[in-house]
Design a protein around this motif. Structure first.
Motif, PDB file in Angstrom:
ATOM      1  N   ASN A  53       9.924  -3.611  -0.145  1.00  6.42           N
ATOM      2  CA  ASN A  53      10.447  -4.908  -0.564  1.00  6.42           C
ATOM      3  C   ASN A  53       9.677  -5.474  -1.752  1.00  6.42           C
ATOM      4  O   ASN A  53      10.186  -6.330  -2.468  1.00  6.42           O
ATOM      5  CB  ASN A  53      10.338  -5.893   0.616  1.00  6.42           C
ATOM      6  N   GLU A  54       8.442  -5.004  -1.949  1.00  9.64           N
ATOM      7  CA  GLU A  54       7.631  -5.548  -3.043  1.00  9.64           C
ATOM      8  C   GLU A  54       7.483  -4.582  -4.214  1.00  9.64           C
ATOM      9  O   GLU A  54       6.793  -4.888  -5.178  1.00  9.64           O
ATOM     10  CB  GLU A  54       6.267  -5.999  -2.499  1.00  9.64           C
ATOM     11  N   VAL A  55       8.116  -3.410  -4.130  1.00  3.91           N
ATOM     12  CA  VAL A  55       8.121  -2.504  -5.279  1.00  3.91           C
ATOM     13  C   VAL A  55       9.173  -3.012  -6.268  1.00  3.91           C
ATOM     14  O   VAL A  55      10.334  -3.205  -5.894  1.00  3.91           O
ATOM     15  CB  VAL A  55       8.447  -1.056  -4.837  1.00  3.91           C
ATOM     16  N   ALA A  89     -22.174   5.209  -2.426  1.00  8.37           N
ATOM     17  CA  ALA A  89     -20.839   4.842  -1.923  1.00  8.37           C
ATOM     18  C   ALA A  89     -19.989   4.397  -3.104  1.00  8.37           C
ATOM     19  O   ALA A  89     -20.155   3.281  -3.599  1.00  8.37           O
ATOM     20  CB  ALA A  89     -20.951   3.724  -0.888  1.00  8.37           C
ATOM     21  N   PRO A  90     -19.123   5.272  -3.571  1.00  5.38           N
ATOM     22  CA  PRO A  90     -18.315   4.907  -4.744  1.00  5.38           C
ATOM     23  C   PRO A  90     -17.343   3.779  -4.423  1.00  5.38           C
ATOM     24  O   PRO A  90     -16.857   3.665  -3.298  1.00  5.38           O
ATOM     25  CB  PRO A  90     -17.555   6.197  -5.071  1.00  5.38           C
ATOM     26  N   GLN A  91     -17.093   2.960  -5.412  1.00  2.00           N
ATOM     27  CA  GLN A  91     -16.094   1.912  -5.241  1.00  2.00           C
ATOM     28  C   GLN A  91     -14.709   2.546  -5.078  1.00  2.00           C
ATOM     29  O   GLN A  91     -14.383   3.525  -5.749  1.00  2.00           O
ATOM     30  CB  GLN A  91     -16.094   1.009  -6.465  1.00  2.00           C
ATOM     31  N   GLU A 102     -17.179   0.387   1.913  1.00  2.82           N
ATOM     32  CA  GLU A 102     -17.989   1.620   1.870  1.00  2.82           C
ATOM     33  C   GLU A 102     -17.472   2.656   2.846  1.00  2.82           C
ATOM     34  O   GLU A 102     -18.227   3.214   3.642  1.00  2.82           O
ATOM     35  CB  GLU A 102     -19.464   1.289   2.159  1.00  2.82           C
ATOM     36  N   PRO A 136      16.552 -12.238   5.532  1.00  4.86           N
ATOM     37  CA  PRO A 136      17.936 -12.689   5.759  1.00  4.86           C
ATOM     38  C   PRO A 136      18.954 -12.014   4.851  1.00  4.86           C
ATOM     39  O   PRO A 136      20.134 -11.965   5.177  1.00  4.86           O
ATOM     40  CB  PRO A 136      17.851 -14.198   5.477  1.00  4.86           C
ATOM     41  N   THR A 137      18.476 -11.478   3.717  1.00  4.67           N
ATOM     42  CA  THR A 137      19.436 -10.891   2.773  1.00  4.67           C
ATOM     43  C   THR A 137      19.612  -9.382   2.958  1.00  4.67           C
ATOM     44  O   THR A 137      20.399  -8.762   2.247  1.00  4.67           O
ATOM     45  CB  THR A 137      18.984 -11.166   1.327  1.00  4.67           C
ATOM     46  N   GLY A 163      -4.939   4.697  22.736  1.00  8.15           N
ATOM     47  CA  GLY A 163      -3.722   4.665  21.926  1.00  8.15           C
ATOM     48  C   GLY A 163      -2.469   4.695  22.755  1.00  8.15           C
ATOM     49  O   GLY A 163      -2.500   4.923  23.962  1.00  8.15           O
ATOM     50  N   LEU A 164      -1.375   4.484  22.079  1.00 11.10           N
ATOM     51  CA  LEU A 164      -0.084   4.548  22.740  1.00 11.10           C
ATOM     52  C   LEU A 164       0.199   5.967  23.187  1.00 11.10           C
ATOM     53  O   LEU A 164       0.270   6.881  22.369  1.00 11.10           O
ATOM     54  CB  LEU A 164       1.013   4.093  21.784  1.00 11.10           C
ATOM     55  N   GLN A 204      15.606 -12.011  10.799  1.00 14.37           N
ATOM     56  CA  GLN A 204      14.843 -13.244  10.635  1.00 14.37           C
ATOM     57  C   GLN A 204      13.909 -13.143   9.436  1.00 14.37           C
ATOM     58  O   GLN A 204      13.773 -14.081   8.651  1.00 14.37           O
ATOM     59  CB  GLN A 204      14.031 -13.522  11.913  1.00 14.37           C
ATOM     60  N   ARG A 205      13.275 -11.976   9.300  1.00  6.20           N
ATOM     61  CA  ARG A 205      12.319 -11.808   8.207  1.00  6.20           C
ATOM     62  C   ARG A 205      12.995 -11.620   6.860  1.00  6.20           C
ATOM     63  O   ARG A 205      12.470 -12.054   5.837  1.00  6.20           O
ATOM     64  CB  ARG A 205      11.430 -10.594   8.496  1.00  6.20           C
TER      65      ARG A 205
END
Lengths: 342, 342, 342, 342
Positions: B21-23, B279-281, B247, B47-48, B155-156, B44-45
């Motif tokens: 939805n946000e691409v 620890a690389p960013q 990290e 509507p369109t 877990g499930l 609900q989330r």
């Protein structure tokens, strides 16, 4: 006063000497090693203890009642046997011996001589492991479903034994103490990354009757030190993290519940239970101090040895089977019940 | 603008819808599920967006260019095949299919239709895994000696697949992406603690040519969440801990060095190297966002798919072999190289 | 060979004896304490060291070149003064004395007698603190903006000194060593939770010229042990966590960058810089061993004393000012620069 | 069905919209912001919600019952006053207003209009803080001795408010909720490291009657994120670590016990108590969801507002006093009890 002779003053020997030196009823009389620099170190630290290269001198000394053995594994059997034959009580570093045959021979000799034979399964004497044993014995965890341990670090590569004999032995000793049932078979995989050397990484699966499985992950070539064991019970679960400075044992009120639905008898409903976590206070006495005191009490008061020769033999048997399985890429190897004699 | 239809709005589907939805170049047109409450939530989330039970309606809709499949594994093959036959591009949740045969059929169909076929191996699109891939590809770690992963939690429980298909699939997908060589055999042990249900605990060893070994420990019945992978290289080692908030990847300048002594050619000297840790960013973009963008680019620009059908097939092949080994208490099962086609 | 006499064999004394016992050029000759059980323990551990209640006997013994003082703070001044007057070198446990006046007197006496006067600021001799000092001295961190330490645990309540003298003294000693500038004022708040006893919780703010501020949080009544220091520099920042078994010092390539915008000279743009983290390998030698060796070298080779009397005096001055501020609920107390003499 | 208008769609606004969007009895009608890119984002996510720059339009809309304010602090007072004057219920982000005077005015206006006035003290609605409140209220911790919080990270520098208004406000809100007594004075130290900007590092001490002291350490310029609060009680102590993914609240059965010795009435014996640790299971519902539901219930059912205007005013009063103290290097500033009206 129990007189002690220690053979082997390398990595572990100094810890044994230091602890026996502080047990009220014991006195370290002699330390034996072949390396002159190690003897010099022993002399500097304990000017009143005799440091010698002559093992026979320990055996012949009437002031020495017990021999503590902290030498390479391949020599355990011979040193211990000679000590027992000389009528000395014996505490031998883990693993007890290099072969099951040697272990059986030591057990027999100790019985014949009415000597105490104890294996230095150090972790069994920690507050953490004793607490876990109590939790399991009191059924606080319910039925045990699995035992899963990771024990890895950048460790000293041994030339004479593989990583199973060096590290997994600790987990096997703990399991032998805290779990009731004994395994019937083992499957192990692993690898050596140094040509011509024993395996430095290994994965063991231990098979038990009923619903229990155990797994041990050991590695000399890991960048971080991990000492974490998960124990899953039907009622509660334990995380035992020996690297934690405090709260080494955490008990989780977590699990699953099973129910058959009314409408559909064939469909199993699994619901999840997540409750509080609880970290019991632990006795933080140094394990080796507790162990040294226990050894002296076994000699003086003839109390039963917790980590006795039979325990040592059971573990050597598993180590042999695991090494065999490792060489065959995980082929299931049955444990010889007759020999294990449990 | 690429129109998207999503089938399955259970656990994972909502994450897929939210990200697509946000691409910028994509629009989610329809969401398909059989459960009315899930459809109500979707409405609900969003509507369109049209929420429907009619999958055929997605396939017939010319405004829908691609189908995203987030349904139970057993249905992946059929849903994906129908979508491809309708000329839609397909992104299918992991594992790709329930059998290698289905996977092969999807690959063939996608080639024939010239459609994009992509598997949702989500972790491959994390900053952490991409960084590890770069470290290995650039030889910063040297030769890889082992890959060792623990992925456990409460877990499930799945009723249709065992824990290997549910959890180990992630590690297999990561390994497939970051390691060059592919395994030739697998040995798996494990157990089901719920009568009549698939195994909820499993240990996999993967065998490779040369000096590499891999191990995966997965468990649905653990009290704590662990997501820790150790990767041992001859030059450096990596700890990848996905539970860490920051990290997540630590590179250790640690290892061993081998040398033959001058005096004694037969004795190997092993010396230890312990240096700094680094620890690389990491790119902390949500993996699914990166993945959704990649899928759209694969459709629009025909760039090569990173987690393509062949990768999906390789992993399904290992899952099948591991399940077979598991049933035989660790018997070594060779991976069918012909089928893997790598 | 430097002969050592140790006065005080309570909590810290045994560590001093153990370490001096292993320095090649030193020999512990006598241990002095008033408690017979402590003397008995010393005798058991070191049968060849004389254990005595007679301090004068240490001062008169020509085989003793240096006195090591590990007694309650209120006695430091007198014991040290007598030792210096007897021509002995002195190593005194932190804090150096109970008052600045006493500290000044010791400095003067040591100068007059040309004796070594050293304060046991133990942390200064750790690999971690030495590494931090190098990082700051080499400008790797840039300009230091703040120094912020938390040092809390369930600690031994002292009856003669408050928590500032017991715990904050460590942070003040570390700051004195690693930071160039010295503080000009202190404000302290805190509280005693035990009627009639000294404060068991305290918060110190130290004010410096320029852009630097320091804060210390100490507490004897905390449920967990925390030893964490943040050091913020303009180029990089450090987290020093002494509870961590490894990677005690982490260097973060993080910070902010300032820029004035072209359009608007009045609006400051602050941008964030987050880069890699790096944990340098540290020398893990026991600090007290390094310190004992340094003390012997100061005596034998007259190398400058790192933690000398002036450092001890500066810290005692801050402790006095902080205690005064604490009594007045945080009133700013200027540090007497003349006395501090830095 | 309660109609909601949200003003401010920057950092926090989207979280408010997302949560109110999922409360059954509420519907977000309009979102107001002056930035067109923010409005575009709101429209993309919620095509059926009106995005507008016209705040007046929200106030005039009869379908809007309540206004949620997530704008810069300096505008809270005016936006909220206008909303109340238009008869709308108000939920305003923390801190409630920029001055105590504004806060008083809002409280009066809300009373007059019989409108709900609630402050978004989000942490009060977390499972962790609610659990801590219960522990204190039930006397499980005994008498509270101290409250000590560290809340630091590399944070967004604010240009209009200092770090106390940005971060310490959270701790003050939590303290206001969990502790019974209110502070009577505050002393604050700190510093700005960016010329012309508000303080980015601050240390607050809060003084209470009786045996209680509180301390808050906040910092925008820290390399790591710390969110750790220690609460010391006479019976038990709590560590609340909000960075922990699970077990955020740990209760330690630790402390000291006091006894007067028989022989000597003047000597106090302090003994240490260290027992088990216990981590209660927490409600992990997103705090903002709980808070949004509570706001709707306050409107519909007129239940008492937990974080009401008076709470908001108390905290603004402390923030003002702390800012004043900060400017005077820790001078003790009494809190105006009349105004605080607690």
């Amino acid at each position: 006063m129990i007189g002690i002779g220690v053979v082997g003053y390398g990595y572990w020997g100094p810890n044994l000497v230091r602890n026996f030196n502080e047990v009220p009823d014991a006195r370290v009389r002699k330390v034996c090693d072949l390396r002159s620099d190690r003897l010099a170190l022993a002399r500097q630290r304990y000017p009143t203890v005799e440091a010698t290269t002559d093992y026979r001198g320990l055996l012949d000394d009437p002031a020495i009642d017990a021999i503590v053995i902290a030498t390479p594994v391949s020599t355990h059997g011979e040193f211990a046997l000679q000590a027992l034959q000389a009528g000395k009580h014996v505490l031998v570093e883990k693993p007890m011996t290099a072969t099951s045959d040697e272990a059986v021979r030591l057990i027999d000799e100790a019985e014949r001589r009415r000597c105490v034979l104890m294996v230095d399964h150090t972790f069994v004497y920690t507050g953490a492991v004793r607490r876990i044993q109590e939790l399991i014995a009191s059924n606080a965890l319910g039925q045990i479903n699995y035992y899963d341990s990771v024990r890895v670090n950048l460790g000293l590569f041994q030339h004479d034994i593989n990583v199973v004999w060096d590290l997994a032995v600790h987990d096997l000793a703990i399991m032998d103490y805290v779990l009731g049932p004994k395994p019937y078979a083992v499957a192990a995989t692993g690898m050596s990354h140094v040509p011509g050397q024993p395996a430095n990484i290994a994965y063991l699966t231990l098979f038990f009757e009923a619903n229990l499985i155990a797994h041990i992950n050991v590695n000399w070539l890991a960048p971080v030190k991990v000492r974490r064991t998960l124990i899953g019970g039907s009622r509660r679960m334990v995380v035992y993290d020996d690297v934690e400075p405090s709260e080494k044992v955490k008990v989780y009120d977590k699990g699953i519940q099973l129910a058959n639905t009314a409408e559909n008898l064939y469909k199993l409903l699994i619901s999840y239970r997540t409750g509080d976590m609880w970290a019991p206070q632990l006795d933080m006495t140094e394990a080796l101090k507790t162990e040294a005191q226990h050894f002296i009490r076994c000699i003086e008061d003839r109390v039963p040895v917790i980590t006795d020769g039979e325990a040592g033999l059971r573990i050597v048997g598993i180590l042999e089977a695991a090494t065999q399985s490792l060489a065959e890429r995980g082929r299931l190897v049955e444990l010889d019940r007759a020999q294990v004699r449990s």
